[in-house]
Design a protein around this motif. Structure first.
Motif, mmCIF file in Angstrom:
data_model
loop_
_atom_site.group_PDB
_atom_site.id
_atom_site.type_symbol
_atom_site.label_atom_id
_atom_site.label_comp_id
_atom_site.label_asym_id
_atom_site.label_seq_id
_atom_site.Cartn_x
_atom_site.Cartn_y
_atom_site.Cartn_z
ATOM 1 N N GLU A 18 11.350 -25.142 0.941
ATOM 2 C CA GLU A 18 10.456 -24.505 1.983
ATOM 3 C C GLU A 18 10.454 -22.739 1.218
ATOM 4 O O GLU A 18 8.655 -22.366 1.476
ATOM 5 C CB GLU A 18 10.561 -23.955 3.477
ATOM 6 N N LEU A 75 1.752 -35.031 6.736
ATOM 7 C CA LEU A 75 2.591 -34.612 6.877
ATOM 8 C C LEU A 75 3.064 -33.655 5.477
ATOM 9 O O LEU A 75 2.612 -34.993 4.386
ATOM 10 C CB LEU A 75 4.109 -35.888 6.845
ATOM 11 N N VAL A 92 1.786 -32.488 10.256
ATOM 12 C CA VAL A 92 3.559 -32.136 10.886
ATOM 13 C C VAL A 92 3.772 -31.340 9.387
ATOM 14 O O VAL A 92 3.645 -32.119 8.423
ATOM 15 C CB VAL A 92 4.393 -33.220 10.855
ATOM 16 N N GLN A 94 6.819 -30.704 7.350
ATOM 17 C CA GLN A 94 8.748 -30.889 7.327
ATOM 18 C C GLN A 94 8.595 -31.444 5.538
ATOM 19 O O GLN A 94 8.300 -32.094 4.734
ATOM 20 C CB GLN A 94 9.066 -32.117 7.816
ATOM 21 N N ASN A 95 10.574 -30.736 5.459
ATOM 22 C CA ASN A 95 10.804 -31.007 4.423
ATOM 23 C C ASN A 95 11.168 -32.639 4.108
ATOM 24 O O ASN A 95 12.497 -32.396 4.892
ATOM 25 C CB ASN A 95 11.409 -29.493 3.712
ATOM 26 N N LEU A 96 10.641 -33.292 3.577
ATOM 27 C CA LEU A 96 11.515 -34.561 3.261
ATOM 28 C C LEU A 96 12.867 -34.610 2.633
ATOM 29 O O LEU A 96 13.383 -35.660 2.946
ATOM 30 C CB LEU A 96 10.334 -35.459 2.698
ATOM 31 N N ARG A 98 14.742 -32.309 2.918
ATOM 32 C CA ARG A 98 15.993 -32.556 3.533
ATOM 33 C C ARG A 98 16.070 -32.927 4.634
ATOM 34 O O ARG A 98 17.394 -33.338 4.833
ATOM 35 C CB ARG A 98 15.974 -30.541 4.833
ATOM 36 N N ASP A 99 15.051 -33.473 4.930
ATOM 37 C CA ASP A 99 14.841 -34.352 6.080
ATOM 38 C C ASP A 99 14.180 -35.780 5.893
ATOM 39 O O ASP A 99 12.989 -35.630 6.093
ATOM 40 C CB ASP A 99 14.958 -34.246 7.578
ATOM 41 N N PRO A 103 8.873 -37.846 11.121
ATOM 42 C CA PRO A 103 9.073 -38.285 12.973
ATOM 43 C C PRO A 103 7.430 -38.851 14.044
ATOM 44 O O PRO A 103 6.616 -38.506 14.491
ATOM 45 C CB PRO A 103 9.146 -36.719 12.886
#
Length: 206
Positions: A18, A75, A92, A94-96, A98-99, A103
């Motif tokens: 991020e 994303l 969206v 999102q840090n893939l 990390r997660d 979604p």
């Protein structure tokens, strides 16, 4: 998890993604000829009128301009870049790494593209396994890459391989993720004087 050892996915810069991607980069990361090769692959594989997922998206999606899709969802990691992408109907952040769980609902998309970003994933098998979940049966994924990257954020194994090895690696990710069919490697490099362009395509299991 991948069968590869954890050190294969280490990076020179292990600060949070991020932070690295906080500033928008309104540039293209491959040249125009290589971008055209990506667009040609999308034209060949992604179904017109379908719902398309642009995974690890930015301010451009390289989709063929003459093709209409029912819905395009991006994303990615930078909010400003995603907001500037006129091809996206929704997006969206999102840090893939990390997660890796996407979604989205099961079978929500009819195709997916992942452009010049597979080399940054530290949990690629998990991401690709869940990607198969959100695609309809038989839906294609087009994963493209070149020899250009942010070197401090690409995983160690990527740096250790040549282009043929990288294509084999990505195909191996898909096989290990399970549920993927018709896994195929492509060399779509536009020729001397231009960035190379490679791809691995597959279809979600039926």
């Amino acid at each position: 998890m991948s069968r590869l050892p954890p050190e294969a996915f280490r990076r020179l810069d292990e600060t949070p993604d991020e932070a690295f991607y906080r500033q928008p980069r309104f540039v293209t990361h491959i040249d125009d000829a290589a971008i055209a090769a990506v667009t040609t692959l999308y034209r060949e594989f992604l179904p017109p009128g379908g719902a398309i997922l642009d995974l690890m998206s930015s301010w451009v999606s390289h989709l063929p301009p003459e093709v209409a899709y029912r819905r395009v969802v991006g994303l990615g990691l930078n909010r400003e870049e995603l907001a500037a992408n006129g091809r996206l109907d929704a997006w969206v952040v999102q840090n893939l790494n990390r997660d890796p769980r996407l979604p989205f609902g099961d079978g929500e998309f009819d195709g997916a593209g992942l452009t010049v970003s597979i080399d940054y994933l530290t949990r690629p098998v998990e991401v690709l396994r869940d990607l198969g979940r959100v695609l309809t049966p038989g839906a294609p994924v087009v994963i493209t890459f070149s020899n250009r990257c942010f070197p401090t954020k690409a995983v160690a194994i990527w740096h250790a391989l040549d282009s043929a090895g990288q294509r084999a690696l990505v195909a191996g990710y898909l096989r290990e993720a399970g549920g993927w069919q018709e896994i195929t490697s492509h060399d779509r490099s536009p020729g001397a004087g231009h960035d190379p362009l490679y791809a691995v395509t597959a279809r979600a299991g039926r």
